[in-house]
Design a protein around this motif. Structure first.
Motif, PDB file in Angstrom:
ATOM      1  N   VAL A  94      33.662  38.218  41.355  1.00 29.68           N
ATOM      2  CA  VAL A  94      33.872  39.069  42.526  1.00 29.68           C
ATOM      3  C   VAL A  94      33.158  38.480  43.736  1.00 29.68           C
ATOM      4  CG1 VAL A  94      33.456  41.346  43.525  1.00 29.68           C
ATOM      5  CG2 VAL A  94      34.220  41.143  41.144  1.00 29.68           C
ATOM      6  N   LEU A  95      31.920  37.995  43.532  1.00 31.20           N
ATOM      7  CA  LEU A  95      31.177  37.391  44.642  1.00 31.20           C
ATOM      8  C   LEU A  95      31.871  36.146  45.173  1.00 31.20           C
ATOM      9  CD1 LEU A  95      27.506  37.700  43.276  1.00 31.20           C
ATOM     10  CD2 LEU A  95      28.546  39.008  45.142  1.00 31.20           C
ATOM     11  N   GLN A  96      32.647  35.481  44.339  1.00 31.88           N
ATOM     12  CA  GLN A  96      33.388  34.291  44.748  1.00 31.88           C
ATOM     13  C   GLN A  96      34.772  34.639  45.287  1.00 31.88           C
ATOM     14  OE1 GLN A  96      33.408  31.685  41.317  1.00 31.88           O
ATOM     15  NE2 GLN A  96      31.182  31.888  41.036  1.00 31.88           N
ATOM     16  N   ASN A  97      35.025  35.939  45.508  1.00 32.63           N
ATOM     17  CA  ASN A  97      36.300  36.431  46.017  1.00 32.63           C
ATOM     18  C   ASN A  97      37.442  36.191  45.031  1.00 32.63           C
ATOM     19  OD1 ASN A  97      37.801  37.779  47.989  1.00 32.63           O
ATOM     20  ND2 ASN A  97      38.500  35.865  48.927  1.00 32.63           N
ATOM     21  N   ARG A  98      37.100  36.184  43.751  1.00 33.12           N
ATOM     22  CA  ARG A  98      38.113  36.106  42.698  1.00 33.12           C
ATOM     23  C   ARG A  98      38.155  37.458  41.990  1.00 33.12           C
ATOM     24  NH1 ARG A  98      36.883  31.550  38.728  1.00 33.12           N
ATOM     25  NH2 ARG A  98      34.727  32.238  39.004  1.00 33.12           N
ATOM     26  N   VAL A  99      38.577  38.462  42.735  1.00 33.86           N
ATOM     27  CA  VAL A  99      38.552  39.830  42.228  1.00 33.86           C
ATOM     28  C   VAL A  99      39.403  40.006  40.970  1.00 33.86           C
ATOM     29  CG1 VAL A  99      39.030  42.249  42.786  1.00 33.86           C
ATOM     30  CG2 VAL A  99      38.031  40.739  44.517  1.00 33.86           C
ATOM     31  N   PRO A 100      40.625  39.442  40.917  1.00 32.83           N
ATOM     32  CA  PRO A 100      41.406  39.613  39.680  1.00 32.83           C
ATOM     33  C   PRO A 100      40.688  39.087  38.443  1.00 32.83           C
ATOM     34  CG  PRO A 100      42.814  38.838  41.451  1.00 32.83           C
ATOM     35  CD  PRO A 100      41.405  38.753  41.963  1.00 32.83           C
ATOM     36  N   GLU A 101      40.008  37.958  38.577  1.00 36.90           N
ATOM     37  CA  GLU A 101      39.281  37.433  37.432  1.00 36.90           C
ATOM     38  C   GLU A 101      38.074  38.310  37.096  1.00 36.90           C
ATOM     39  OE1 GLU A 101      38.363  33.359  38.121  1.00 36.90           O
ATOM     40  OE2 GLU A 101      40.442  32.701  37.920  1.00 36.90           O
ATOM     41  N   GLY A 102      37.458  38.894  38.130  1.00 35.77           N
ATOM     42  CA  GLY A 102      36.361  39.818  37.887  1.00 35.77           C
ATOM     43  C   GLY A 102      36.831  41.036  37.112  1.00 35.77           C
ATOM     44  N   ILE A 103      38.009  41.547  37.473  1.00 32.46           N
ATOM     45  CA  ILE A 103      38.584  42.686  36.751  1.00 32.46           C
ATOM     46  C   ILE A 103      38.914  42.279  35.320  1.00 32.46           C
ATOM     47  CG2 ILE A 103      40.556  44.251  36.654  1.00 32.46           C
ATOM     48  CD1 ILE A 103      40.634  44.158  39.718  1.00 32.46           C
ATOM     49  N   ASN A 104      39.454  41.067  35.174  1.00 35.71           N
ATOM     50  CA  ASN A 104      39.805  40.557  33.856  1.00 35.71           C
ATOM     51  C   ASN A 104      38.573  40.493  32.945  1.00 35.71           C
ATOM     52  OD1 ASN A 104      41.457  38.756  31.874  1.00 35.71           O
ATOM     53  ND2 ASN A 104      39.708  37.465  32.414  1.00 35.71           N
ATOM     54  N   MET A 105      37.471  39.955  33.492  1.00 32.86           N
ATOM     55  CA  MET A 105      36.258  39.826  32.693  1.00 32.86           C
ATOM     56  C   MET A 105      35.643  41.193  32.376  1.00 32.86           C
ATOM     57  SD  MET A 105      36.001  36.703  31.966  1.00 32.86           S
ATOM     58  CE  MET A 105      34.326  36.585  31.336  1.00 32.86           C
ATOM     59  N   THR A 106      35.761  42.132  33.305  1.00 31.32           N
ATOM     60  CA  THR A 106      35.267  43.482  33.052  1.00 31.32           C
ATOM     61  C   THR A 106      36.052  44.130  31.924  1.00 31.32           C
ATOM     62  OG1 THR A 106      34.610  43.744  35.375  1.00 31.32           O
ATOM     63  CG2 THR A 106      34.870  45.752  34.074  1.00 31.32           C
ATOM     64  N   PHE A 107      37.368  43.933  31.948  1.00 31.46           N
ATOM     65  CA  PHE A 107      38.207  44.492  30.895  1.00 31.46           C
ATOM     66  C   PHE A 107      37.895  43.834  29.553  1.00 31.46           C
ATOM     67  CE2 PHE A 107      42.223  44.739  28.470  1.00 31.46           C
ATOM     68  CZ  PHE A 107      42.321  46.120  28.381  1.00 31.46           C
ATOM     69  N   ARG A 108      37.635  42.513  29.582  1.00 32.12           N
ATOM     70  CA  ARG A 108      37.250  41.815  28.358  1.00 32.12           C
ATOM     71  C   ARG A 108      36.008  42.462  27.743  1.00 32.12           C
ATOM     72  NH1 ARG A 108      38.239  36.809  26.217  1.00 32.12           N
ATOM     73  NH2 ARG A 108      36.101  36.960  25.465  1.00 32.12           N
ATOM     74  N   PHE A 109      35.014  42.695  28.585  1.00 28.79           N
ATOM     75  CA  PHE A 109      33.757  43.274  28.109  1.00 28.79           C
ATOM     76  C   PHE A 109      33.994  44.662  27.510  1.00 28.79           C
ATOM     77  CE2 PHE A 109      30.149  46.108  29.043  1.00 28.79           C
ATOM     78  CZ  PHE A 109      29.187  45.519  28.235  1.00 28.79           C
ATOM     79  N   MET A 110      34.761  45.478  28.204  1.00 30.58           N
ATOM     80  CA  MET A 110      35.012  46.835  27.723  1.00 30.58           C
ATOM     81  C   MET A 110      35.785  46.818  26.403  1.00 30.58           C
ATOM     82  SD  MET A 110      36.010  48.614  31.367  1.00 30.58           S
ATOM     83  CE  MET A 110      36.427  50.168  30.591  1.00 30.58           C
ATOM     84  N   LEU A 111      36.788  45.944  26.309  1.00 31.49           N
ATOM     85  CA  LEU A 111      37.602  45.874  25.092  1.00 31.49           C
ATOM     86  C   LEU A 111      36.783  45.373  23.909  1.00 31.49           C
ATOM     87  CD1 LEU A 111      40.396  46.142  23.777  1.00 31.49           C
ATOM     88  CD2 LEU A 111      40.889  43.796  24.524  1.00 31.49           C
ATOM     89  N   ASN A 112      36.017  44.303  24.134  1.00 30.59           N
ATOM     90  CA  ASN A 112      35.227  43.747  23.039  1.00 30.59           C
ATOM     91  C   ASN A 112      34.076  44.658  22.633  1.00 30.59           C
ATOM     92  OD1 ASN A 112      36.751  41.437  22.665  1.00 30.59           O
ATOM     93  ND2 ASN A 112      35.522  40.189  24.052  1.00 30.59           N
ATOM     94  N   THR A 113      33.525  45.380  23.605  1.00 29.52           N
ATOM     95  CA  THR A 113      32.414  46.278  23.296  1.00 29.52           C
ATOM     96  C   THR A 113      32.883  47.462  22.458  1.00 29.52           C
ATOM     97  OG1 THR A 113      31.262  45.657  25.333  1.00 29.52           O
ATOM     98  CG2 THR A 113      30.579  47.706  24.283  1.00 29.52           C
ATOM     99  N   THR A 114      34.084  47.953  22.734  1.00 24.51           N
ATOM    100  CA  THR A 114      34.604  49.119  22.009  1.00 24.51           C
ATOM    101  C   THR A 114      35.361  48.696  20.749  1.00 24.51           C
ATOM    102  OG1 THR A 114      36.556  49.096  23.467  1.00 24.51           O
ATOM    103  CG2 THR A 114      34.720  50.559  24.070  1.00 24.51           C
TER     104      THR A 114
END
Length: 271
Positions: A94-114
């Motif tokens: 997100v800080l690098q202005n790659r918001v879609p990838e930031g969302i992707n990584m957030t979803f990865r974390f949520m999916l793998n955590t659950t």
């Protein structure tokens, strides 16, 4: 340069974070001729120190860990630490202005955590959601900060002035440090030790090729590291990361169906 070779070059750079495989420069090799490494004399001494620590402590412990701990357990530990790392990668994307990838990584974390039981299983990768690593050193590069001179840091390995600053921030915002266990010093320190051993164990095979492919392992590791970091920043700036060499680290896991076979021209060699 093939994809397999590029992946192993990254392994070369990463294994030196924990070890050096120090080799003196070959006879007649110029020292201090690389303009990006004005401190080469000192850096080589630190490289040798890192190697001695690795030979005496880190590598034997990592080998014992691999020999004693069952493969499925090691895989769970590796996935869990990678899952925690996805949080900081998401923030840096997100800080690098790659918001879609930031969302992707957030979803990865949520999916793998659950669904992945706290990250023990990498469900996201099996669902086709890739891991895109990002750190604060890369973020500083995207923001335009020059790399500065190359540095070999004690115990931490290859770096630059910029990357060392980024590493300090990475450590401060490490999800493990920010989690609830930070108040429980014994548990926190034990997790850091486990993380270190896990990282070194994952690189045992990678590290065994270095002495086979390089007459001067110090220079080879330095050049591989600088090339990788430059490519990471350049890929973001040009929005063309897909056109750059693939510098992602192969999965040196225990499952033969998913583990990458080290290219004979790449990082771990028998010492």
């Amino acid at each position: 340069m093939t994809t397999a070779l590029n992946k192993n070059l990254l392994g070369l750079a990463l294994v030196a974070i924990l070890s050096g495989c120090a080799t003196p420069p070959p006879s007649g090799a110029p020292v201090g001729q690389n303009p990006r490494d004005p401190l080469e004399g000192v850096n080589r001494q630190v490289y040798a120190f890192n190697d001695s620590v690795d030979r005496a402590v880190l590598k034997p412990v990592a080998q014992g860990y691999v020999n004693i701990v069952p493969g499925p357990v090691r895989s769970c530990v590796r996935n869990a630490f990678n899952n925690l790392g996805d949080v900081w990668s998401a923030a840096n994307s997100v800080l690098q202005n790659r918001v879609p990838e930031g969302i992707n990584m957030t979803f990865r974390f949520m999916l793998n955590t659950t669904m992945g039981v706290g990250g023990c299983f990498d469900v996201a990768s099996k669902q086709g959601i890739p891991r895109v690593r990002a750190d604060f050193g890369q973020t500083l590069g995207v923001w335009g900060l020059p790399t500065g001179p190359y540095l070999m840091l004690p115990l931490l390995g290859p770096s630059t002035i910029r990357e060392a600053s980024g590493t300090a921030v990475d450590f401060a915002f490490d999800p493990l440090a920010l989690s609830a266990v930070v108040d429980n010093v014994p548990v926190r320190n034990s997790l850091y030790v486990l993380k270190l051993v896990n990282t070194r164990a994952n690189l045992l095979d990678v590290g065994n090729l270095l002495n086979d492919v390089a007459l001067d392992s110090y220079a080879f590791t330095r050049d591989a590291y600088l090339q990788r970091r430059d490519s990471m920043v350049r890929g973001v700036k040009t929005d063309g990361e897909g056109n750059l060499p693939d510098y992602s680290l192969p999965d040196y896991g225990d499952d033969p169906s998913t583990s990458a076979t080290p290219n004979p021209t790449a990082i771990p060699a028998t010492r």
